[in-house]
Each structure stands twice: as structure tokens, then as C-alpha cells.
Scaffold this active site. Structure first.
Site, PDB file in Angstrom:
ATOM      1  N   TYR A   1      22.055 -55.434  72.886  1.00  0.00           N
ATOM      2  CA  TYR A   1      22.855 -56.169  71.915  1.00  0.00           C
ATOM      3  C   TYR A   1      23.430 -55.211  70.871  1.00  0.00           C
ATOM      4  O   TYR A   1      22.700 -54.629  70.065  1.00  0.00           O
ATOM      5  CB  TYR A   1      22.022 -57.246  71.226  1.00  0.00           C
TER       6      TYR A   1
ATOM      7  N   SER B   1      21.826 -69.937  75.339  1.00  0.00           N
ATOM      8  CA  SER B   1      23.081 -70.712  75.333  1.00  0.00           C
ATOM      9  C   SER B   1      22.850 -72.205  75.532  1.00  0.00           C
ATOM     10  O   SER B   1      23.463 -72.834  76.396  1.00  0.00           O
ATOM     11  CB  SER B   1      24.054 -70.180  76.388  1.00  0.00           C
ATOM     12  N   PRO B   2      21.973 -72.822  74.719  1.00  0.00           N
ATOM     13  CA  PRO B   2      21.718 -74.260  74.867  1.00  0.00           C
ATOM     14  C   PRO B   2      22.928 -75.118  74.494  1.00  0.00           C
ATOM     15  O   PRO B   2      22.978 -76.298  74.849  1.00  0.00           O
ATOM     16  CB  PRO B   2      20.549 -74.512  73.907  1.00  0.00           C
TER      17      PRO B   2
ATOM     18  N   GLY C   1      32.425 -78.785  70.979  1.00  0.00           N
ATOM     19  CA  GLY C   1      33.676 -79.540  71.006  1.00  0.00           C
ATOM     20  C   GLY C   1      34.863 -78.779  70.469  1.00  0.00           C
ATOM     21  O   GLY C   1      35.998 -79.270  70.497  1.00  0.00           O
ATOM     22  N   LYS C   2      34.641 -77.546  70.018  1.00  0.00           N
ATOM     23  CA  LYS C   2      35.728 -76.802  69.385  1.00  0.00           C
ATOM     24  C   LYS C   2      36.839 -76.405  70.354  1.00  0.00           C
ATOM     25  O   LYS C   2      37.947 -76.075  69.941  1.00  0.00           O
ATOM     26  CB  LYS C   2      35.176 -75.537  68.714  1.00  0.00           C
TER      27      LYS C   2
END
Length: 329
Positions: free
Chosen positions: A53, A206-207, A215-216
């Protein structure tokens, strides 16, 4: 925040975890500090990172935060080994040398002498016994308290777990980390049953469906979203097809009826799914994170769970309705 035991082990973590994949890239040090302090202040303990990361930047930032802002004992620290980028190419190397070198580097960047959970980041063509021997060595040396795997499919989990269980002086695998959401339910087919059989915990990354279930993306791709950033668009694109839109619409309708946000509905579905120990939150801002905190006493009603199951692939065979308690959101 409530806590859960990781499989049959003695390790206990908060029922939500904080992921750090964007640290060192989209998330700077001041924001990361706010994220961790907010998370710990709400009772969160599990913080998950990896050498991959930000090319080690995420671990460096977390190490600095633990030294200047938090006590090491405030967090259950999880990191990984065996995966990285070299010369611009992704490399999976889970040889004993590579694994232990990764761990030494992680401890240096994290400014600690041990991690609570050390995980194999991905399956590779290295002989499995060699990879698992590195896990045993890390525990024996005190550099890791518990060990697990990431991104393994069912038979890989079963093989690795059985190997570790076969001889008394080996260290049992306590967990697996895989993608799991209303847009990615593949884990239910083999991974979840394998984990249940071997009494291992499940950490779901990534739940929120890589951010799509917020919804974006329903009317386009916002410029400030992951999908709108060149280095992350590949991560989001698989879930921008027609089927995903139908699922996102269903989650949005459920959220409207419950007085929740779509992201909260998506998170609650994963958090309380059978076998899940903790979803890992990839929040990039404190505002995003705060929306997920304080949901301890909120449960999705059974009819909503059944409807979401239906539009995303059918009933979850491991779900036990009797263990559910409807709550006024």
C-alpha cells in the site's frame, strides 16, 4: 464498538476494521491521523495495512501515528507479505526469504517489534510448505502473534489450513481476507464453508462494492471518486455494468425505506453475514468513516435481507434468521 473473536483463536478485534490501501496516495498523513483517531475513539481496534500500500508509505504513516498520537496497544495491527510492485510490475513472491524480508521491513516502517496478525497477501507458485514455514518462524520469533491468508480461494484455504493443523508445533491459520459484498458473493460458494470447517475468521475487503454501492456512480463517475482517478479506475470499472446498477438501485431503495444511506445498508449486510468477523472499511475521509460508526445496535430487517439476497444471487445458505434482531434504524 462491539468486538468479535477471530475464528477459534484467542485474537479479538472490533467488528469493523479500518483499511489503509489508499494511504500514501489519495490519503495524506493528516487525514490518516484523523481517520485512525476517529476509529479508535469509537472503539475500533483492527487496522489492516500492507507493504504494497503506497509502496510502504501506508505502514510508515501508521507507524508515525502510533508513535505520536496513539499507543501501540490501542490497535490490533494486521499487515501482509508476499506481494508488491517492482519496476512497475506486480510481483507475487511468497518464498521464505521474501516473506521474512517483507516482515522485517513492515516492523521497521511500523516502528514496532511485532504485529498482531501477519497474512500471506496472495497465493503463488512457491511451494506451500515453504510459505507456511515462514509464518511459523515469524510466530516463534515473536514478530507475529497470529497468522492468516488473503485472497485465497476455497481449496487453497483448505489445503493451507490442513497443512498447519497436521502437526502440533505448526501455527494454525486464524483468518482469511477476501473480497465480499453484495456485488461480490463468490466467497459463499467455497471460501465461507472452508473457513467454517477450519474455524477461521473472515475479513471482508471492499464491503461497499469498491465504493459503487454508495450510489455515487448511478448517474456518472464523479471526478473526485476512485473511479474518476486514473490510478484507481481499473478497480471500480468491473462493477459499473448493468447488473451492478440494478443491485445499487435495490440497495438505494432499501436505504430510503430504512432511513439509512446506501453505504450503511451495504455494510450492515456484510457485517452480519454468516462467518464474517469484520468488514474492512476503505474510507478516504473522516466524514465517510463516521457514517459507518455507531451502528452497533442497527440490524437490517429480515425482509430487507431476503430482498437483497434475492437481487444479488439468491439466499445465503449460511444465514440463520433466528439470530437476527430487527431494529429501528
Amino acid at each position: 464498538m462491539r468486538t468479535r473473536r477471530v475464528g477459534a483463536s484467542g485474537l479479538e478485534v472490533s467488528q469493523l476494521g479500518l483499511g489503509t490501501m489508499t494511504w500514501g496516495g489519495d490519503t495524506d498523513l493528516p487525514t490518516a491521523t484523523d481517520l485512525v483517531t476517529t476509529f479508535v475513539g469509537a472503539g475500533g481496534t483492527l487496522v489492516d495495512t500492507a507493504p504494497a500500500y503506497g509502496g510502504g508509505a501506508a505502514e510508515q504513516m501508521l507507524g508515525r501515528i502510533m508513535r505520536t498520537t496513539l499507543n501501540r496497544e490501542d490497535v490490533v495491527l494486521a499487515t501482509k507479505a508476499g506481494f508488491g510492485v517492482r519496476d512497475g510490475h506486480q510481483v507475487i513472491d511468497t518464498s521464505r526469504k521474501a516473506m521474512l524480508n517483507d516482515l522485517a521491513g513492515s516492523l521497521r516502517r511500523l516502528r514496532t517489534d511485532h504485529v498482531d496478525l501477519w497474512q500471506v497477501h496472495a497465493w503463488s507458485d512457491t511451494p506451500l510448505d515453504e510459505t507456511l514455514a515462514a509464518l511459523d518462524q515469524a510466530v516463534r520469533s515473536g514478530m507475529a502473534r497470529y497468522v492468516g491468508v488473503c485472497n485465497y480461494i476455497g481449496w487453497q484455504i483448505g489445503t493451507a489450513a490442513t497443512w498447519q493443523e497436521a502437526v502440533p508445533d505448526r501455527n494454525r491459520l486464524v483468518s482469511a481476507q477476501v473480497e465480499y459484498s453484495l456485488l461480490a458473493r463468490r466467497a459463499e460458494i467455497e471460501v465461507v464453508p472452508a473457513l467454517k470447517h477450519h474455524e477461521m475468521g473472515l475479513f471482508a475487503w471492499s464491503p461497499i462494492g469498491r465504493g459503487v454501492l454508495t450510489g455515487k456512480y448511478r448517474t456518472g463517475t464523479p471526478r473526485d471518486s476512485r473511479g474518476g482517478r486514473k490510478h484507481f479506475s481499473w478497480f471500480v470499472e468491473p462493477y459499473l455494468e448493468e447488473r451492478s446498477r440494478a443491485v445499487t438501485d435495490g440497495v438505494a431503495r432499501a436505504a430510503e425505506g430504512l432511513g439509512l444511506t446506501p453505504a450503511q445498508v451495504a455494510l450492515l449486510w456484510v457485517r452480519d453475514a454468516p462467518g464474517v468477523t469484520a468488514p474492512l472499511l476503505g474510507a478516504r475521509t473522516t466524514e465517510q468513516l463516521q457514517a459507518y460508526l455507531g451502528l452497533d445496535d442497527v440490524r437490517l430487517p429480515e425482509p430487507i435481507i431476503a430482498a437483497l439476497d434475492d437481487i444479488t444471487g439468491g439466499p445465503n445458505q449460511g444465514r440463520a434468521p433466528a439470530h437476527r434482531v430487527d431494529a429501528d434504524a
